[in-house]
Enzyme design. Sequence first.
Site, PDB file in Angstrom:
ATOM      1  N   CYS A   1       0.859  -1.181   0.000  1.00 36.78           N
ATOM      2  CA  CYS A   1       0.000   0.000   0.000  1.00 36.78           C
ATOM      3  C   CYS A   1       0.896   1.232   0.000  1.00 36.78           C
ATOM      4  O   CYS A   1       2.111   1.117  -0.183  1.00 36.78           O
ATOM      5  CB  CYS A   1      -0.994  -0.004   1.167  1.00 36.78           C
TER       6      CYS A   1
ATOM      7  N   ASN B   1       2.473   1.595   4.161  1.00 36.20           N
ATOM      8  CA  ASN B   1       2.688   0.367   4.929  1.00 36.20           C
ATOM      9  C   ASN B   1       2.351   0.535   6.406  1.00 36.20           C
ATOM     10  O   ASN B   1       3.006  -0.021   7.272  1.00 36.20           O
ATOM     11  CB  ASN B   1       4.119  -0.148   4.742  1.00 36.20           C
TER      12      ASN B   1
ATOM     13  N   CYS C   1      -1.389   0.942   7.221  1.00 34.70           N
ATOM     14  CA  CYS C   1      -2.818   0.614   7.370  1.00 34.70           C
ATOM     15  C   CYS C   1      -3.187  -0.654   6.605  1.00 34.70           C
ATOM     16  O   CYS C   1      -3.324  -1.725   7.190  1.00 34.70           O
ATOM     17  CB  CYS C   1      -3.707   1.778   6.912  1.00 34.70           C
ATOM     18  N   ARG C   2      -3.323  -0.538   5.295  1.00 28.09           N
ATOM     19  CA  ARG C   2      -3.889  -1.634   4.506  1.00 28.09           C
ATOM     20  C   ARG C   2      -2.954  -2.834   4.370  1.00 28.09           C
ATOM     21  O   ARG C   2      -3.373  -3.974   4.599  1.00 28.09           O
ATOM     22  CB  ARG C   2      -4.291  -1.121   3.120  1.00 28.09           C
ATOM     23  N   SER C   3      -1.708  -2.615   3.957  1.00 28.52           N
ATOM     24  CA  SER C   3      -0.833  -3.774   3.713  1.00 28.52           C
ATOM     25  C   SER C   3      -0.438  -4.503   4.996  1.00 28.52           C
ATOM     26  O   SER C   3      -0.417  -5.732   4.989  1.00 28.52           O
ATOM     27  CB  SER C   3       0.389  -3.394   2.871  1.00 28.52           C
TER      28      SER C   3
ATOM     29  N   ASP D   1      -7.941   3.690   1.134  1.00 29.04           N
ATOM     30  CA  ASP D   1      -7.058   4.085   2.229  1.00 29.04           C
ATOM     31  C   ASP D   1      -7.900   4.699   3.346  1.00 29.04           C
ATOM     32  O   ASP D   1      -8.571   5.714   3.134  1.00 29.04           O
ATOM     33  CB  ASP D   1      -6.036   5.100   1.720  1.00 29.04           C
TER      34      ASP D   1
END
Length: 170
Positions: free
Chosen positions: A18, A21, A23-25, A136
């Site tokens: 993401c 690095n 939140c999402r990944s 995001d």
Amino acid sequence: MKKENSLNDVNTSVLFVCLGNICRSPAAEGIMRHLVRERQLDGNIEIDSAGIGPWHAGELPDRRMRSHGEAHGYDFCSRARQIRREDMARFDFIIVMDSENRHDAMALARTEAERRKIRMMTDFCRHHEGHDCVPDPYYGGDRGFELVIELLEDACEGLLDHIVKTRGPQ
């Protein structure tokens, strides 16, 4: 004793990507680790995450993402790092969260084989087909973090099924 759903000696590596690095990944990494443990595939699948940019290198995931993850039984504890060109050759799957991440990851790929490794996370969703990216949640509220976890749970299960089906024993 043979593990159920085992990939046997086939090792597969997955890198979730993401923007920063945080939140999402790292959430995808934590959810995938959880699923891999549940299916007793530990040691068969290498899982990591990275960000397009270096802004948060060395940091834990965003505290809001960690809190929402804990509420769902996940441990999001990896440290942020930036994606490197050598990751393109090292990992079997480069899973990106949105089209900008895809564009940036494609720019790192040197060969057509490396470009084929790059896939959108939502390509593996089975119950959230209306989403073309994992949004995001950084500047949003609680609902954004919950949506990310829902999408990632769905997509990680789909990705893991894909890995077992395509890279497992033939």
